[in-house]
Structures are given as C-alpha cells and as structure tokens.
Design a protein around this motif. Structure first.
Motif, mmCIF file in Angstrom:
data_model
loop_
_atom_site.group_PDB
_atom_site.id
_atom_site.type_symbol
_atom_site.label_atom_id
_atom_site.label_comp_id
_atom_site.label_asym_id
_atom_site.label_seq_id
_atom_site.Cartn_x
_atom_site.Cartn_y
_atom_site.Cartn_z
ATOM 1 N N TYR A 41 -17.265 -22.140 -50.230
ATOM 2 C CA TYR A 41 -17.705 -21.378 -51.396
ATOM 3 C C TYR A 41 -19.024 -20.695 -51.070
ATOM 4 N N GLY A 42 -19.120 -19.424 -51.423
ATOM 5 C CA GLY A 42 -20.337 -18.673 -51.146
ATOM 6 C C GLY A 42 -21.485 -19.096 -52.041
ATOM 7 N N GLU A 115 -7.701 -23.016 -57.243
ATOM 8 C CA GLU A 115 -8.844 -22.118 -57.078
ATOM 9 C C GLU A 115 -9.611 -22.449 -55.795
ATOM 10 N N ASP A 116 -9.736 -23.739 -55.499
ATOM 11 C CA ASP A 116 -10.393 -24.136 -54.248
ATOM 12 C C ASP A 116 -9.590 -23.657 -53.043
ATOM 13 N N ALA A 117 -8.259 -23.810 -53.121
ATOM 14 C CA ALA A 117 -7.408 -23.353 -52.014
ATOM 15 C C ALA A 117 -7.607 -21.860 -51.766
ATOM 16 N N ALA A 118 -7.683 -21.081 -52.837
ATOM 17 C CA ALA A 118 -7.890 -19.638 -52.697
ATOM 18 C C ALA A 118 -9.243 -19.337 -52.069
ATOM 19 N N ALA A 119 -10.255 -20.118 -52.419
ATOM 20 C CA ALA A 119 -11.583 -19.907 -51.835
ATOM 21 C C ALA A 119 -11.576 -20.236 -50.339
ATOM 22 N N ALA A 120 -10.852 -21.282 -49.954
ATOM 23 C CA ALA A 120 -10.757 -21.627 -48.530
ATOM 24 C C ALA A 120 -10.026 -20.538 -47.750
ATOM 25 N N ILE A 121 -8.962 -20.024 -48.317
ATOM 26 C CA ILE A 121 -8.223 -18.929 -47.682
ATOM 27 C C ILE A 121 -9.127 -17.711 -47.525
ATOM 28 N N THR A 122 -9.906 -17.431 -48.554
ATOM 29 C CA THR A 122 -10.831 -16.298 -48.509
ATOM 30 C C THR A 122 -11.829 -16.453 -47.368
ATOM 31 N N TRP A 123 -12.370 -17.663 -47.215
ATOM 32 C CA TRP A 123 -13.344 -17.877 -46.134
ATOM 33 C C TRP A 123 -12.708 -17.566 -44.784
ATOM 34 N N VAL A 124 -11.494 -18.037 -44.575
ATOM 35 C CA VAL A 124 -10.836 -17.791 -43.287
ATOM 36 C C VAL A 124 -10.628 -16.295 -43.075
ATOM 37 N N PHE A 125 -10.136 -15.595 -44.100
ATOM 38 C CA PHE A 125 -9.959 -14.148 -43.990
ATOM 39 C C PHE A 125 -11.254 -13.458 -43.587
ATOM 40 N N GLU A 126 -12.343 -13.877 -44.176
ATOM 41 C CA GLU A 126 -13.608 -13.165 -43.989
ATOM 42 C C GLU A 126 -14.349 -13.566 -42.722
ATOM 43 N N HIS A 127 -14.006 -14.731 -42.134
ATOM 44 C CA HIS A 127 -14.818 -15.233 -41.021
ATOM 45 C C HIS A 127 -14.055 -15.493 -39.721
ATOM 46 N N HIS A 163 -11.044 -12.860 -55.522
ATOM 47 C CA HIS A 163 -11.965 -12.808 -54.381
ATOM 48 C C HIS A 163 -11.882 -11.455 -53.660
ATOM 49 N N GLY A 164 -11.146 -10.519 -54.232
ATOM 50 C CA GLY A 164 -11.020 -9.205 -53.615
ATOM 51 C C GLY A 164 -10.032 -9.153 -52.472
#
Length: 283
Positions: A41-42, A115-127, A163-164
C-alpha cells in the motif's frame, strides 16, 4: 478456442504428464533473489498496525533476468487464516513469484481482503519492471480463498480500476480450487450457512464476461472436493464460454481432494509459458 474440460484420471499417467510439463516448459535460471516484506500500500493510504503487518509481499525473481513473467500467489485459509508464501514448486522455473499477504476476517470484512489483493496486484504492475520483469506478463493465482481473491480482483474490474489499472491487462488468472459462488465466509458474515449457495456481486460467477484475461480453472476430484467446488468451477467455465470468452480451461485433478495444490503447479507453469508465448507473438 473453446473451453476445454479435462481430467487426469490415471495417477501414473498424471505423474508422467507432470514430469513432461516440467521438462518442456521449465527454463530454469541458476540464480534468484528474494526481496522480502514489501509493503504494497502506498503512502497515500492511511494504514493501521494490522494493515502494516498483513499487507506485504515477498518477491522471488530471476537475478539478472529480463522480461520474465510474474505469478502473484495468494494463500488459502478461508479468508480467516494463512500466511503469505512463495510455493517451493514454483521456484527455479524462470518466473518471478510474488507471495502476497492480506488482512483476514473477522478483523476486517471479507471484501477488504479483495481490496488488499487488488493493491498487491497494483504494486506488481507498477514495480516489477524495476526487477527485470515484464508488466505485460503478470499472472494472478492462489489456492482456495486465494483463488477466490484472484478471480474477484480481476473479473470485477472496479477493484483495479480504483488504482488506475485495467484488469484486462492481466496476462492470465489461474485459481486453484477457487470458490466461484459467493465465498462461504462472506455468507457467514451475512448469517447464511455454508451449504446455501449464493451468487451475487461478491461471486466471480456474477462477473463472467467475454473480454476477461485467459482463465485456467483447476480443482480437485469432484468426489473429494469440498462443498461442490468442482461443479462450481465447471459451471463457471460453461458460463464464460456462453458469455463469449474464448480462453477458459478447466482441469479436474482426479484422485486429489481440496488440497490438490502440488500436482497442479506444473499446469500453472505450463499456462504461464503458453500465454507468454502468445503475448510475445501478438506484440
């Protein structure tokens, strides 16, 4: 390509099949690194102590690799138990694995797990690109409750869109024995017994759609699985086909019950390599 329904009925044949898959599709690299305890989470999200503790992932990735695929793995445990993990069977196979934790019921409502799962997926996409991975080759998987999270976070597009991120940019969904009706813990939260089937917006089945990423559904033996899990997934595969989805596959692991994880891992590796080849061809 139409939906495929397959059954591995002979244990000896199944063992030979798994070995063949590993030999054909594993392009192991000799050196891997692990980045541990990454908060996904950011800073823009207000976090309490429990969120700080649970909402983290470990990343296992090929050292010096370029454009490798990544599998995000969500653990099982009924949304009430379990810990993040990097499955041993996925190591040394030329892919990165992000083992993600998430908050658990009853400390949070079950929807917050998604919602947590989506945030983890977002981190992987972005990093993941910073580690050498290809953001176009991100796959989402998990066992049981983890499979449910994988399906919900992608099929219900609003979780990632917050998360865009367009959920259709996921390379594939590979749930192991995932619940596709409304999860039994969510039913429990609403006073509904676990033998009462419910399909509402909290069910992956509610969100069948033609434009979803490729889906590989894997369950245990229909006679050994818990609470009709095979039949749920078979219905999911059928409805995805009827909705116009062209890349849904279902495997039933004959002879294995709900804990069908280990013999299913070669199918996951096979699917990752197959979809990665398809994506590369389309670029």
């Amino acid at each position: 390509m139409t939906a495929l329904f397959a059954s591995l009925s002979d244990h000896r044949t199944a063992t030979m099949f798994f070995l063949l898959v590993f030999n054909m599709f594993s392009y192991a690299q000799s050196d891997y690194k692990t980045a541990s305890d990454i908060a996904y989470y950011g800073n823009s999200v207000e976090k309490d102590t429990y969120t700080e503790q649970q909402c983290r992932l470990d990343l296992y990735y090929p050292a010096g690799g370029e454009k490798f695929p990544t599998v995000i793995w969500f653990h099982g445990g009924g949304l009430t138990a379990g810990h993040r993990e990097i499955p041993e069977a996925l190591k040394n196979s030329g892919i990165a694995v992000a083992g993600a934790g998430y908050r658990l019921s009853p400390k949070v409502r079950s929807e917050q797990c998604i919602e947590d799962a989506a945030a983890a997926i977002t981190w992987v996409f972005e990093h993941i690109e910073a580690y050498g991975g290809d953001p176009d080759l991100v796959f989402v998987s998990g066992h049981s409750a983890g499979g449910y999270l994988a399906l919900m976070a992608i099929l219900d597009k609003h979780y990632l869109s917050s998360h865009g991120i367009d959920a259709n940019d996921i390379a594939g969904i590979i749930p192991f024995s995932g619940q596709v009706i409304t999860h039994f813990n969510i039913r429990k939260e609403n006073g509904i017994k676990d033998t009462q089937p419910v399909i509402d917006r909290m069910a992956p089945l509610w969100h069948v759609r033609a434009d979803a990423p490729p889906v590989l559904l894997i369950t245990g033996d229909r006679e050994k699985e818990m609470l009709g899990r095979y039949e749920e997934n078979a219905y999911m595969a059928r409805m995805m086909k009827i909705a116009g989805h062209e890349h849904t596959t279902l495997y039933e692991m004959d002879g294995y019950g709900h804990n069908m994880v280990y013999p299913a891992f070669p199918l996951l590796v096979d699917e990752v390599k197959k979809q990665a080849a398809r994506i590369a061809k389309d670029k």
